[in-house]
Design an enzyme around this catalytic site. Structure first.
Site, mmCIF file in Angstrom:
data_model
loop_
_atom_site.group_PDB
_atom_site.id
_atom_site.type_symbol
_atom_site.label_atom_id
_atom_site.label_comp_id
_atom_site.label_asym_id
_atom_site.label_seq_id
_atom_site.Cartn_x
_atom_site.Cartn_y
_atom_site.Cartn_z
ATOM 1 N N ASP A 97 -64.757 18.976 -33.749
ATOM 2 C CA ASP A 97 -65.276 19.826 -32.677
ATOM 3 C C ASP A 97 -64.769 19.426 -31.298
ATOM 4 O OD1 ASP A 97 -66.542 17.425 -32.286
ATOM 5 O OD2 ASP A 97 -68.462 18.073 -33.096
ATOM 6 N N GLU A 119 -64.404 19.671 -41.662
ATOM 7 C CA GLU A 119 -65.738 19.415 -41.087
ATOM 8 C C GLU A 119 -66.239 20.666 -40.348
ATOM 9 O OE1 GLU A 119 -67.031 16.749 -37.687
ATOM 10 O OE2 GLU A 119 -67.336 15.356 -39.319
ATOM 11 N N GLU A 133 -69.170 20.395 -27.604
ATOM 12 C CA GLU A 133 -68.754 20.418 -29.015
ATOM 13 C C GLU A 133 -69.368 21.568 -29.812
ATOM 14 O OE1 GLU A 133 -69.650 17.745 -27.303
ATOM 15 O OE2 GLU A 133 -67.991 16.328 -27.451
ATOM 16 N N HIS A 215 -71.504 7.606 -25.897
ATOM 17 C CA HIS A 215 -70.435 8.229 -25.106
ATOM 18 C C HIS A 215 -70.630 9.717 -24.823
ATOM 19 C CE1 HIS A 215 -68.560 10.677 -28.269
ATOM 20 N NE2 HIS A 215 -68.939 9.745 -29.087
ATOM 21 N N ARG A 217 -71.189 13.380 -23.520
ATOM 22 C CA ARG A 217 -71.184 13.977 -22.181
ATOM 23 C C ARG A 217 -72.577 14.416 -21.728
ATOM 24 N NH1 ARG A 217 -65.701 14.935 -22.640
ATOM 25 N NH2 ARG A 217 -64.666 15.384 -20.669
ATOM 26 N N HIS A 247 -67.145 2.580 -24.874
ATOM 27 C CA HIS A 247 -66.156 3.669 -24.862
ATOM 28 C C HIS A 247 -65.424 3.665 -23.513
ATOM 29 C CE1 HIS A 247 -64.612 7.790 -24.936
ATOM 30 N NE2 HIS A 247 -64.935 7.864 -26.222
HETATM 31 C C1 UD1 Z 1 -63.989 13.129 -26.804
HETATM 32 C C2 UD1 Z 1 -64.545 14.411 -27.435
HETATM 33 C C3 UD1 Z 1 -65.866 14.117 -28.141
HETATM 34 C C4 UD1 Z 1 -65.726 12.962 -29.114
HETATM 35 C C5 UD1 Z 1 -65.133 11.765 -28.399
HETATM 36 C C6 UD1 Z 1 -64.865 10.684 -29.408
HETATM 37 C C7 UD1 Z 1 -64.118 16.535 -26.293
HETATM 38 C C8 UD1 Z 1 -64.586 17.474 -25.258
HETATM 39 N N1 UD1 Z 1 -64.811 15.405 -26.409
HETATM 40 O O1 UD1 Z 1 -64.898 12.735 -25.773
HETATM 41 O O2 UD1 Z 1 -66.278 15.266 -28.853
HETATM 42 O O3 UD1 Z 1 -67.002 12.644 -29.610
HETATM 43 O O4 UD1 Z 1 -63.883 12.130 -27.788
HETATM 44 O O5 UD1 Z 1 -64.696 9.435 -28.817
HETATM 45 O O6 UD1 Z 1 -63.159 16.802 -26.965
HETATM 46 N N2 UD1 Z 1 -60.190 7.319 -22.348
HETATM 47 C C9 UD1 Z 1 -59.312 6.257 -22.285
HETATM 48 N N3 UD1 Z 1 -58.661 5.893 -23.430
HETATM 49 C C10 UD1 Z 1 -58.847 6.522 -24.605
HETATM 50 C C11 UD1 Z 1 -59.758 7.592 -24.669
HETATM 51 C C12 UD1 Z 1 -60.414 7.987 -23.529
HETATM 52 O O7 UD1 Z 1 -59.110 5.660 -21.239
HETATM 53 O O8 UD1 Z 1 -58.217 6.145 -25.611
HETATM 54 C C13 UD1 Z 1 -60.886 7.744 -21.101
HETATM 55 C C14 UD1 Z 1 -59.946 8.534 -20.179
HETATM 56 O O9 UD1 Z 1 -60.286 8.265 -18.838
HETATM 57 C C15 UD1 Z 1 -60.321 9.987 -20.527
HETATM 58 C C16 UD1 Z 1 -61.807 9.844 -20.747
HETATM 59 O O10 UD1 Z 1 -61.976 8.599 -21.438
HETATM 60 O O11 UD1 Z 1 -59.998 10.884 -19.480
HETATM 61 C C17 UD1 Z 1 -62.464 10.948 -21.497
HETATM 62 O O12 UD1 Z 1 -61.789 11.266 -22.700
HETATM 63 P P1 UD1 Z 1 -62.087 12.710 -23.364
HETATM 64 O O13 UD1 Z 1 -61.306 12.839 -24.619
HETATM 65 O O14 UD1 Z 1 -61.920 13.769 -22.341
HETATM 66 O O15 UD1 Z 1 -63.633 12.660 -23.673
HETATM 67 P P2 UD1 Z 1 -64.478 11.733 -24.610
HETATM 68 O O16 UD1 Z 1 -65.734 11.464 -23.859
HETATM 69 O O17 UD1 Z 1 -63.671 10.617 -25.120
HETATM 70 N N1 UDP Z 2 -65.398 3.486 -34.062
HETATM 71 C C1 UDP Z 2 -64.414 2.512 -33.995
HETATM 72 N N2 UDP Z 2 -64.508 1.545 -33.016
HETATM 73 C C2 UDP Z 2 -65.516 1.516 -32.116
HETATM 74 C C3 UDP Z 2 -66.519 2.539 -32.183
HETATM 75 C C4 UDP Z 2 -66.419 3.507 -33.161
HETATM 76 O O1 UDP Z 2 -63.487 2.500 -34.793
HETATM 77 O O2 UDP Z 2 -65.540 0.614 -31.268
HETATM 78 C C5 UDP Z 2 -65.283 4.534 -35.085
HETATM 79 C C6 UDP Z 2 -66.479 4.714 -35.987
HETATM 80 O O3 UDP Z 2 -66.325 3.976 -37.174
HETATM 81 C C7 UDP Z 2 -66.506 6.214 -36.254
HETATM 82 C C8 UDP Z 2 -65.776 6.821 -35.081
HETATM 83 O O4 UDP Z 2 -65.151 5.756 -34.387
HETATM 84 O O5 UDP Z 2 -65.769 6.556 -37.417
HETATM 85 C C9 UDP Z 2 -66.736 7.550 -34.170
HETATM 86 O O6 UDP Z 2 -66.076 7.912 -33.000
HETATM 87 P P1 UDP Z 2 -66.849 8.302 -31.685
HETATM 88 O O7 UDP Z 2 -68.217 7.723 -31.710
HETATM 89 O O8 UDP Z 2 -65.941 7.960 -30.551
HETATM 90 O O9 UDP Z 2 -66.871 9.895 -31.763
HETATM 91 P P2 UDP Z 2 -67.815 10.960 -32.499
HETATM 92 O O10 UDP Z 2 -67.891 10.614 -33.935
HETATM 93 O O11 UDP Z 2 -69.136 10.936 -31.796
HETATM 94 O O12 UDP Z 2 -67.117 12.255 -32.235
#
Ligand code: UD1
Ligand code: UDP
Length: 384
Positions: A97, A119, A133, A215, A217, A247
């Site tokens: 999502d 999924e 999402e 994490h 939003r 995160h």
């Molecule tokens: C995204 C997804 C969320 C998912 C989550 C998993 C959307 C809208 N959100 O949220 O559904 O649950 O990923 O973790 O698609 N960043 C880093 N390094 C990384 C990843 C992120 O620095 O490897 C930082 C960056 O500043 C980035 C910010 O996190 O701009 C947000 O990342 P983003 O993918 O927009 O949102 P998430 O909160 O990670």
């Molecule tokens: N996970 C990981 N390292 C971490 C935290 C989570 O590998 O430090 C894995 C966890 O096992 C799970 C996935 O990341 O499979 C969940 O991702 P996240 O919570 O970022 O996103 P969501 O599932 O809420 O979309």
């Protein structure tokens, strides 16, 4: 001629839940498979790709610090679309999502390239929880032509939205395939797990480990602060040790570091690689999380999970009694965690290992179903 498939991956959870599908497709001569990453995530994504041995054929490298939803959506629609024009695959496979899953599917739809959604059908019924999402999932139900629902409940949700039932299949969730592929092999990964193991209280210590992740939003407007306050209150107990892989989203980082850094019984650690994270899950006493994937993994390992959200699209864990919704509500988080720490019977009731989300064979079913859409005489394995 093999069917040309593109598996699109943007974030950490998509990589975890799609690597078993990629491996199963690669092992099947009927397909020519490429992984394309948008890199909506960078470090978090690369960690999983490395562990899974996946080398993307295309890496759009889109992540920017502090990116907005509009930034990601527009970049994925444009850049993923350009790649589709250049390579014209027969099908695109997306998961979950995220903005990547939605925007890549929109780009494919604009080119009349069919999309398989892994999924599919998770719903809370509230467009703002989780946000964005829930909207992404609903939009995907309209854009995709194959819908792989993890559970019967998810299948029913899609049917209720008039998605044609002959295009909806119950496959189980691939998160269980991923988890089972490493869970029994954890001793082999002793070296990978050593770094996290050395900060944990030793096995048998009176300190119980609480694994915390957050994490979402919709928890940005005050929820993160309330979660941090709950963690600080729980860590007043000397029989508790909280491990929090933080995160990298700047909002999460800022709030959690400001409120929890330096606490003697709270370890704020960088995001863990998937294998050490699963190791930590096996070592912890209970889980506090707002994550989707972690909610699915904890019951498989028999760990009680308190879900710090008002709604869940994964009620199977709540119904089975191993997950409980506590909201981002300081008092409730502390009260329910305290109950699990102090009341052995309550703990036993919530720590039954089971797999309400899948049986570890989702990927092989998905492979057969994709073949069904493209190959004249597929060999079908059982589809529930
Ligand atoms: C995204 C997804 C969320 C998912 C989550 C998993 C959307 C809208 N959100 O949220 O559904 O649950 O990923 O973790 O698609 N960043 C880093 N390094 C990384 C990843 C992120 O620095 O490897 C930082 C960056 O500043 C980035 C910010 O996190 O701009 C947000 O990342 P983003 O993918 O927009 O949102 P998430 O909160 O990670
Ligand atoms: N996970 C990981 N390292 C971490 C935290 C989570 O590998 O430090 C894995 C966890 O096992 C799970 C996935 O990341 O499979 C969940 O991702 P996240 O919570 O970022 O996103 P969501 O599932 O809420 O979309």
């Amino acid at each position: 001629m093999p069917v040309k498939l593109v598996v699109c991956i943007g974030t950490r959870p998509e990589a975890i839940k799609l690597f078993p599908v990629v491996h199963a497709l690669e092992a099947d001569g009927r397909f020519d498979v490429e992984v394309w990453v948008t890199a909506q995530h960078r470090g978090l994504l690369d960690q999983v790709l490395r562990v899974a041995g996946i080398k993307p054929a295309i890496d759009l490298d889109l992540m920017r610090a502090g990116q907005t939803l509009t930034d990601i959506t527009t970049a994925v629609v444009t850049r993923f679309g350009e790649a589709l024009d250049a390579r014209r695959p027969d099908r695109v496979i997306v998961q979950g999502d995220t903005t990547t899953a939605f925007a890549a599917s929109l780009a494919a739809f604009y080119r009349k390239i069919p999309v398989a959604h892994v999924e599919a059908g998770l719903r809370t019924g509230n467009m703002f929880s989780p946000w964005p999402e829930e909207a992404n999932r609903k939009l995907l139900a309209v854009l995709a032509d194959q819908h792989f629902a993890p559970t019967k409940r998810a299948r029913d949700a899609l049917r209720a939205e008039s998605v044609p039932s002959e295009r909806v299949y119950v496959t189980g969730n691939t998160v269980v395939d991923a988890l089972l592929s490493i869970k029994d092999r954890l001793p082999e990964f002793r070296e990978a797990n050593a770094e996290i193991a050395q900060i944990l209280p030793p096995p048998g210590s009176k300190q119980r480990i609480i694994l915390l992740t957050s994490h979402r939003r919709e928890n940005f407007a005050g929820g993160m602060e309330r979660i941090a306050t709950a963690a600080a209150r729980l860590a007043l107990r000397d029989d508790v040790f909280i491990v929090f892989p933080v995160h990298p989203n700047p909002h999460v980082h800022k709030v959690m570091n400001a409120r929890l850094a330096g606490h003697p019984r709270i370890a704020l650690v960088p995001p863990l690689d998937y294998v050490p994270f699963i190791y930590l899950l096996t070592r912890c006493h209970l889980v506090l999380t707002d994550s989707g994937g972690v909610q699915e993994e904890a019951p498989s390992i028999g760990k009680p999970v308190l879900v710090m959200r008002d709604t869940t699209e994964r009620p199977e864990g709540v119904e089975a009694g191993t997950a409980l919704l506590v909201g981002a509500d300081t008092d409730r988080i502390v009260r329910e965690a305290t109950r699990l720490l102090d009341d052995d019977a309550a703990y036993m009731r919530m720590s039954r290992a089971h797999n309400p989300f899948g049986d570890g064979r989702a990927s092989e079913r998905i492979v057969d179903l994709i073949a069904l859409a493209h190959v004249a005489e597929p060999t079908m394995r059982a589809v529930s």
